[in-house]
Motif scaffolding. Sequence first.
Motif, PDB file in Angstrom:
ATOM      1  N   ASP A  36       0.834  -1.208   0.000  1.00 48.10           N
ATOM      2  CA  ASP A  36       0.000   0.000   0.000  1.00 48.10           C
ATOM      3  C   ASP A  36       0.867   1.257   0.000  1.00 48.10           C
ATOM      4  OD1 ASP A  36      -2.385  -1.402  -0.019  1.00 48.10           O
ATOM      5  OD2 ASP A  36      -2.785  -1.115   2.125  1.00 48.10           O
ATOM      6  N   ASP A  37       1.938   1.235   0.790  1.00 46.77           N
ATOM      7  CA  ASP A  37       2.858   2.380   0.826  1.00 46.77           C
ATOM      8  C   ASP A  37       3.529   2.587  -0.523  1.00 46.77           C
ATOM      9  OD1 ASP A  37       2.200   2.771   3.491  1.00 46.77           O
ATOM     10  OD2 ASP A  37       4.044   1.841   4.264  1.00 46.77           O
ATOM     11  N   TRP A  38       3.953   1.493  -1.170  1.00 47.30           N
ATOM     12  CA  TRP A  38       4.556   1.597  -2.499  1.00 47.30           C
ATOM     13  C   TRP A  38       3.583   2.258  -3.467  1.00 47.30           C
ATOM     14  CZ3 TRP A  38       6.438  -4.156  -3.063  1.00 47.30           C
ATOM     15  CH2 TRP A  38       7.612  -4.349  -2.304  1.00 47.30           C
ATOM     16  N   LEU A  39       2.339   1.807  -3.428  1.00 46.17           N
ATOM     17  CA  LEU A  39       1.334   2.327  -4.349  1.00 46.17           C
ATOM     18  C   LEU A  39       1.030   3.798  -4.061  1.00 46.17           C
ATOM     19  CD1 LEU A  39      -0.183   1.202  -6.744  1.00 46.17           C
ATOM     20  CD2 LEU A  39      -1.998   0.495  -5.208  1.00 46.17           C
ATOM     21  N   LYS A  40       0.889   4.169  -2.798  1.00 42.20           N
ATOM     22  CA  LYS A  40       0.640   5.569  -2.437  1.00 42.20           C
ATOM     23  C   LYS A  40       1.784   6.459  -2.909  1.00 42.20           C
ATOM     24  CE  LYS A  40      -2.137   4.563   1.607  1.00 42.20           C
ATOM     25  NZ  LYS A  40      -2.113   4.401   3.049  1.00 42.20           N
ATOM     26  N   ASN A  41       3.011   6.035  -2.667  1.00 42.34           N
ATOM     27  CA  ASN A  41       4.170   6.819  -3.105  1.00 42.34           C
ATOM     28  C   ASN A  41       4.207   6.951  -4.623  1.00 42.34           C
ATOM     29  OD1 ASN A  41       5.100   7.282  -0.497  1.00 42.34           O
ATOM     30  ND2 ASN A  41       6.384   5.460  -0.504  1.00 42.34           N
ATOM     31  N   PHE A  42       3.872   5.875  -5.314  1.00 37.50           N
ATOM     32  CA  PHE A  42       3.838   5.904  -6.775  1.00 37.50           C
ATOM     33  C   PHE A  42       2.788   6.901  -7.261  1.00 37.50           C
ATOM     34  CE2 PHE A  42       2.152   4.280 -10.827  1.00 37.50           C
ATOM     35  CZ  PHE A  42       3.308   4.349 -11.592  1.00 37.50           C
ATOM     36  N   TYR A  43       1.576   6.799  -6.724  1.00 39.38           N
ATOM     37  CA  TYR A  43       0.504   7.709  -7.129  1.00 39.38           C
ATOM     38  C   TYR A  43       0.853   9.161  -6.810  1.00 39.38           C
ATOM     39  CZ  TYR A  43      -2.997   4.290  -8.562  1.00 39.38           C
ATOM     40  OH  TYR A  43      -3.686   3.327  -9.251  1.00 39.38           O
ATOM     41  N   ASN A  44       1.531   9.401  -5.694  1.00 35.37           N
ATOM     42  CA  ASN A  44       1.916  10.767  -5.336  1.00 35.37           C
ATOM     43  C   ASN A  44       2.901  11.376  -6.328  1.00 35.37           C
ATOM     44  OD1 ASN A  44       0.275  10.936  -3.079  1.00 35.37           O
ATOM     45  ND2 ASN A  44       1.862  10.194  -1.693  1.00 35.37           N
ATOM     46  N   GLY A  45       3.632  10.534  -7.047  1.00 33.70           N
ATOM     47  CA  GLY A  45       4.612  11.026  -8.002  1.00 33.70           C
ATOM     48  C   GLY A  45       4.111  11.159  -9.427  1.00 33.70           C
ATOM     49  N   ILE A  46       2.896  10.716  -9.685  1.00 33.94           N
ATOM     50  CA  ILE A  46       2.347  10.786 -11.048  1.00 33.94           C
ATOM     51  C   ILE A  46       2.181  12.247 -11.446  1.00 33.94           C
ATOM     52  CG2 ILE A  46       0.318  10.271 -12.471  1.00 33.94           C
ATOM     53  CD1 ILE A  46       0.095   7.628 -10.980  1.00 33.94           C
ATOM     54  N   PRO A  47       2.619  12.600 -12.648  1.00 33.54           N
ATOM     55  CA  PRO A  47       2.709  14.011 -13.038  1.00 33.54           C
ATOM     56  C   PRO A  47       1.394  14.740 -13.317  1.00 33.54           C
ATOM     57  CG  PRO A  47       3.440  12.602 -14.826  1.00 33.54           C
ATOM     58  CD  PRO A  47       3.195  11.714 -13.645  1.00 33.54           C
ATOM     59  N   ASP A  48       0.276  14.029 -13.489  1.00 34.65           N
ATOM     60  CA  ASP A  48      -0.958  14.757 -13.788  1.00 34.65           C
ATOM     61  C   ASP A  48      -2.177  14.045 -13.207  1.00 34.65           C
ATOM     62  OD1 ASP A  48      -2.435  13.247 -16.202  1.00 34.65           O
ATOM     63  OD2 ASP A  48      -0.268  13.105 -16.473  1.00 34.65           O
TER      64      ASP A  48
END
Length: 109
Positions: A88-100
Amino acid sequence: MKQTDIERFAFFYLCGEKDRELLQGTRKMSFHDFDRLTYLTEVIGLETYSMEIWNQYAGQFGKELKQVEISCFDGSAVSWQEQAQIQDDWLKNFYNGIPDEQSIKYLAR
């Protein structure tokens, strides 16, 4: 253009610079990175690219993969709740970095 190329292009657009460097081989990949990247690509629906990552890097982590296998059988593996929290943390961090926002909304469906 092959499916793997399309998925790689999509992931490179969505991921951060560090992950691009890991996948391009300009930064050394750890087992943790390998585990995280294969998980992320799989969970967001880039199965073909996930398999490419697995095929390209799994050979480097034979020892670690064997240890994971052993820990599953001897009871020393992290609990499924702990693993779910890590993912879940990996996914949250990934989504937080998405550019748009549009990409975030598309992936959240």
